[in-house]
Enzyme design. Structure first.
Site, PDB file in Angstrom:
ATOM      1  N   GLY A 241       0.821  -1.201   0.000  1.00  0.00           N
ATOM      2  CA  GLY A 241       0.000   0.000   0.000  1.00  0.00           C
ATOM      3  C   GLY A 241       0.851   1.245   0.000  1.00  0.00           C
ATOM      4  N   PRO A 243       2.537   4.859   1.074  1.00  0.00           N
ATOM      5  CA  PRO A 243       3.162   5.247   2.337  1.00  0.00           C
ATOM      6  C   PRO A 243       2.153   5.906   3.272  1.00  0.00           C
ATOM      7  CG  PRO A 243       4.388   6.119   0.466  1.00  0.00           C
ATOM      8  CD  PRO A 243       3.132   5.541  -0.075  1.00  0.00           C
ATOM      9  N   THR A 245      -0.182   4.548   5.154  1.00  0.00           N
ATOM     10  CA  THR A 245      -1.515   3.969   5.327  1.00  0.00           C
ATOM     11  C   THR A 245      -1.590   3.044   6.520  1.00  0.00           C
ATOM     12  OG1 THR A 245      -0.860   2.380   3.655  1.00  0.00           O
ATOM     13  CG2 THR A 245      -2.331   4.137   2.967  1.00  0.00           C
ATOM     14  N   LYS A 247       0.909   0.422   7.369  1.00  0.00           N
ATOM     15  CA  LYS A 247       1.471  -0.925   7.208  1.00  0.00           C
ATOM     16  C   LYS A 247       2.330  -1.309   8.409  1.00  0.00           C
ATOM     17  CE  LYS A 247       3.438   0.147   3.293  1.00  0.00           C
ATOM     18  NZ  LYS A 247       2.922   1.533   3.168  1.00  0.00           N
ATOM     19  N   GLU A 463     -14.998   7.356 -13.676  1.00  0.00           N
ATOM     20  CA  GLU A 463     -15.136   5.974 -13.189  1.00  0.00           C
ATOM     21  C   GLU A 463     -16.514   5.405 -13.504  1.00  0.00           C
ATOM     22  OE1 GLU A 463     -12.640   4.324 -12.401  1.00  0.00           O
ATOM     23  OE2 GLU A 463     -11.266   6.029 -12.194  1.00  0.00           O
ATOM     24  N   HIS A 466     -16.642   4.146 -16.996  1.00  0.00           N
ATOM     25  CA  HIS A 466     -16.135   2.770 -17.123  1.00  0.00           C
ATOM     26  C   HIS A 466     -17.213   1.763 -16.730  1.00  0.00           C
ATOM     27  CE1 HIS A 466     -11.975   3.679 -17.894  1.00  0.00           C
ATOM     28  NE2 HIS A 466     -11.755   4.263 -16.732  1.00  0.00           N
TER      29      HIS A 466
HETATM   30  P1  ADP Z   1       3.282   2.961   6.574  1.00  0.00           P
HETATM   31  O1  ADP Z   1       4.127   1.951   7.254  1.00  0.00           O
HETATM   32  O2  ADP Z   1       2.173   2.366   5.779  1.00  0.00           O
HETATM   33  O3  ADP Z   1       4.053   3.937   5.759  1.00  0.00           O
HETATM   34  P2  ADP Z   1       2.747   3.725   9.250  1.00  0.00           P
HETATM   35  O4  ADP Z   1       2.232   2.449   9.761  1.00  0.00           O
HETATM   36  O5  ADP Z   1       4.150   4.027   9.590  1.00  0.00           O
HETATM   37  O6  ADP Z   1       2.557   3.810   7.685  1.00  0.00           O
HETATM   38  O7  ADP Z   1       1.803   4.897   9.710  1.00  0.00           O
HETATM   39  C1  ADP Z   1       2.292   6.095  10.208  1.00  0.00           C
HETATM   40  C2  ADP Z   1       1.393   6.647  11.276  1.00  0.00           C
HETATM   41  O8  ADP Z   1       0.151   7.032  10.725  1.00  0.00           O
HETATM   42  C3  ADP Z   1       1.067   5.657  12.344  1.00  0.00           C
HETATM   43  O9  ADP Z   1       2.015   5.685  13.356  1.00  0.00           O
HETATM   44  C4  ADP Z   1      -0.300   6.116  12.835  1.00  0.00           C
HETATM   45  O10 ADP Z   1      -0.164   7.125  13.799  1.00  0.00           O
HETATM   46  C5  ADP Z   1      -0.909   6.738  11.611  1.00  0.00           C
HETATM   47  N1  ADP Z   1      -1.821   5.811  10.947  1.00  0.00           N
HETATM   48  C6  ADP Z   1      -1.691   5.324   9.699  1.00  0.00           C
HETATM   49  N2  ADP Z   1      -2.711   4.521   9.380  1.00  0.00           N
HETATM   50  C7  ADP Z   1      -3.506   4.479  10.449  1.00  0.00           C
HETATM   51  C8  ADP Z   1      -4.724   3.794  10.740  1.00  0.00           C
HETATM   52  N3  ADP Z   1      -5.325   2.996   9.844  1.00  0.00           N
HETATM   53  N4  ADP Z   1      -5.279   3.981  11.955  1.00  0.00           N
HETATM   54  C9  ADP Z   1      -4.685   4.760  12.859  1.00  0.00           C
HETATM   55  N5  ADP Z   1      -3.538   5.415  12.659  1.00  0.00           N
HETATM   56  C10 ADP Z   1      -2.945   5.299  11.464  1.00  0.00           C
HETATM   57 ZN    ZN Z   2     -10.022   5.253 -16.180  1.00  0.00          ZN
HETATM   58 MG    MG Z   3       6.120   1.745   7.115  1.00  0.00          MG
END
Ligand code: ADP
Ligand code: ZN
Ligand code: MG
Length: 639
Positions: A241, A243, A245, A247, A463, A466
């Site tokens: 996914g 950055p 989000t 992960k 969209e 489509h």
């Molecule tokens: P990624 O690894 O996908 O780049 P992170 O896991 O490091 O993202 O997310 C960074 C910060 O964003 C987390 O520490 C959290 O505070 C916030 N965050 C991201 N997604 C969520 C979520 N779904 N729910 C709550 N907090 C989130």
């Molecule tokens: Zn399209």
């Molecule tokens: Mg990360």
């Protein structure tokens, strides 16, 4: 804070504790200084009874018959004077004071070696002969020790010094230590947390991802249950996914929920300058993890090592070795022992195919940017940690943050809290949040997109175009999901279609229907807004590729019939195709492709024009909902 790829604090990485070593560089410097001093002393001793005179004085001395013996070498002329010479003449020539007396003067005359610089002087030999000066045996004895030191030892030491300096530079943070115990460094390059303290409740909005992960938690909890049935525990899961989000957060939550240790490191930490380091780190990591099983090993940014080995730029030995080691470790360990490998990437398309096959990262968990309810839930999680004033409406905030990631939203809440403090308040108000939205949105305007209302409308029409054309054709695939939540890699929304059954063959009309569907996004924009946007580039690319394949590979064009014009190369890797026919055919293929494309585009326009009201009502609906599934779409279409 911005969600770039490397800033995730995946478990506080312990700084490598360097073992104490004698400072090689210091030793080297000391050696050099000693040599230098030695050299100076030797030179001083050799020069002890030498006295430099001007060339003119030298000539004068020859002419007045004072010189006894001359030695001419590469750099200088050395000479001695006759005994019992006329001291006044010498004094005059050397411009010495009248009253010079005593031992100093005697020294001047007896055994004193004079020297002068070498000048281009063709008349010199003649002069010497005329004044019968001997120029026979050497006056200055060569100094073999000094010559050896300055000719051999000194340059060697300098090279040695430069060599060490360069090695130190290149081996990076590891310094000399890193180079000395290359590969078997006991310094930690990963972080280990006994308990992450993160639970699934801390991750909001990622329901689908969480669902797939819950099962993995159960594997770690009671592996017995699965072993009894003989089920093989999955070895790894790949979190994919954009950055920010969540992960990393999800991986931590899995460890937290399963109450197991969490090993984390970033893919780039495997790769060092020296071939073999990465591979040995992989070995170390897995050996350590095995001691702590059950546990989770989390490799962030795995694309740093997992990049496809088939890249055109030529190989990278170190990365390939590291990857091979990782693959063999993953094959080697017994998953029933309870080691689960999670990896995260935002570029799944470049990963090596071997990493993705079953038995390695057999699960792929998509972590999308959150939709409207998801954003609200994430805001709620983060806003729960700060005091909120009356009248805070998180729904309003989430409605104005289409396209924001979890990290953005967390950042917004933080910005709002900061603003409240600046304003001298102890509660966060709605205006703080609204202001924070603007700060964060404006700050990342260029990098990532948050759609303006007009853009959002345009994407919605695109969209729905489509989806509608797909639904109106009988050979097209059913709609699963339409969304206008922007994602990475340029697309602002998408329409997901899945066939009812697994397909291996496609007919000509199905291919044409697919091209029509692809081109319908642009067609819808043209109908509603009277002009085209850049949003259709990916559709166009895919449609063109399909049309091209129809002509060159599937034998579906009138002009070429069943003539094969392209053949596949490296079918198991990227499946590139190579044009095999003549240049003239190549040009004709283009004409044929453009004919197919234009025909399909016309057809899409026609279909949409005939169903204009449906297009508008569905698009308005999507604009509000942001994501609708296939069932909702069909209901709305039928109503
Ligand atoms: P990624 O690894 O996908 O780049 P992170 O896991 O490091 O993202 O997310 C960074 C910060 O964003 C987390 O520490 C959290 O505070 C916030 N965050 C991201 N997604 C969520 C979520 N779904 N729910 C709550 N907090 C989130
Ligand atoms: Zn399209
Ligand atoms: Mg990360």
């Amino acid at each position: 804070m911005n969600p770039t790829r490397n800033e995730d604090g995946a478990g506080g990485h312990t700084t490598p504790g360097q073992p104490k070593k004698p400072n090689m560089f210091g030793l080297l410097i000391a050696g050099l200084i000693i040599t230098f001093i030695f050299n100076l002393v030797a030179a001083k001793m050799a020069a002890g009874n030498k006295l430099q005179v001007e060339y003119g004085q030298f000539i004068q001395m020859i002419e007045t018959g004072l010189v006894r013996q001359v030695q001419i070498d590469d750099q200088q002329i050395a000479f001695t004077l006759k005994e019992g010479l006329d001291q006044n003449t010498l004094r005059e020539i050397l411009r010495l004071p009248e009253d010079m007396e005593g031992p100093g003067e005697r020294r001047l005359l007896n055994g004193q070696v004079y020297y002068t610089g070498l000048l281009e002087d063709p008349a010199l030999t003649e002069r010497l002969l005329k004044n019968s000066v001997a120029f026979s045996k050497p006056i200055i004895q060569p100094n073999p020790i000094r010559d050896f030191i300055s000719g051999w030892i000194f340059p060697l030491l300098i090279f040695y010094g430069i060599y060490f300096f360069i090695m130190r530079k290149f081996s990076g943070l590891g310094g000399m230590g890193g180079m000395m115990n290359l590969g078997k460094s006991k310094a930690k390059f990963y972080g280990m947390e006994k308990n992450t303290g993160v639970s699934f409740n801390d991750v909001a909005g990622q329901d689908e991802a969480k669902e797939s992960l819950v099962e993995l938690v159960d594997f770690l909890h009671n592996p017995e249950k699965y072993r009894q049935i003989g089920a093989r525990q999955p070895k790894g899961a790949l979190l994919v996914g954009p950055p920010g989000t969540g992960k990393t957060l999800l991986a931590k939550a899995v460890a937290g929920e399963a109450k197991v240790p969490f090993f984390s490191l970033s893919g780039s930490e495997f790769v060092e300058m020296f071939v073999g380091v990465g591979a040995s780190r992989v070995r170390d990591l897995f050996a350590e993890a095995a001691k702590h099983a059950p546990c989770i090993v989390f490799i962030d940014e795995i694309d740093a090592i997992g990049k496809s080995r088939d890249s055109q730029m030529g190989g990278n030995d170190e990365r390939e070795q590291t990857l091979n080691q990782l693959l063999s470790e993953m094959d080697g360990f017994d998953s029933s022992r309870g080691i689960l490998i999670l990896a995260a990437t935002n570029r799944p398309e470049i990963l090596d195919k071997a990493l993705l096959r079953p038995g390695r990262f057999d699960r792929r968990i998509i972590v999308e940017k959150p939709d409207l309810p998801g954003r609200e839930a994430i805001l709620a999680v983060h806003a729960g940690k700060i005091p909120l004033g009356a009248g805070v409406d998180l729904n309003e905030i989430s409605r104005s943050t289409s396209g924001a990631t979890g990290a953005d939203l967390a950042n917004m809440v933080n910005e709002a809290a900061l603003r409240a403090v600046r304003m001298g308040r102890s509660e966060v108000l709605q205006e703080d949040l609204m202001e924070a939205v603007e700060i964060v949105v404006a700050g990342k305007e260029k990098k990532d997109r948050v759609l303006s209302p007009r853009e959002k409308r345009m994407v919605a029409f695109h969209e729905v175009g489509h989806a509608l054309v797909s639904a109106l054709q009988k050979n097209a695939q059913p709609i699963r999901k339409i969304t206008i939540v922007p994602r990475t890699m340029g697309s602002l929304g998408y329409t997901m279609q899945t066939p009812d059954e697994e397909r291996y063959l496609m007919t000509r009309s199905e291919l044409l229907a697919q091209i029509c569907t692809l081109l319908a996004g642009r067609a819808a924009e043209e109908l509603e807004f009277g002009e085209a946007s850049t949003g259709a580039s990916n559709d166009i690319e895919r449609a063109t590729k399909l049309a091209r394949n129809m002509v060159t590979q599937y034998g579906m064009s009138e002009k070429f019939g069943m003539m094969g014009l392209e053949s596949l190369s490296s079918q198991y890797l990227d499946g590139r195709s190579v044009f095999t026919a003549s240049d003239a055919s190549n040009a004709a293929v283009d004409v044929e492709i453009s004919r197919i494309i234009n025909q399909c585009h016309g057809q899409a326009l026609e279909l949409l024009r005939a169903n204009r009201e449906k297009l508008v009502s569905l698009a308005e609906y999507l604009c509000i909902r942001e994501t609708i599934n296939g069932v909702q779409f069909m209901e709305k279409l039928a109503s």
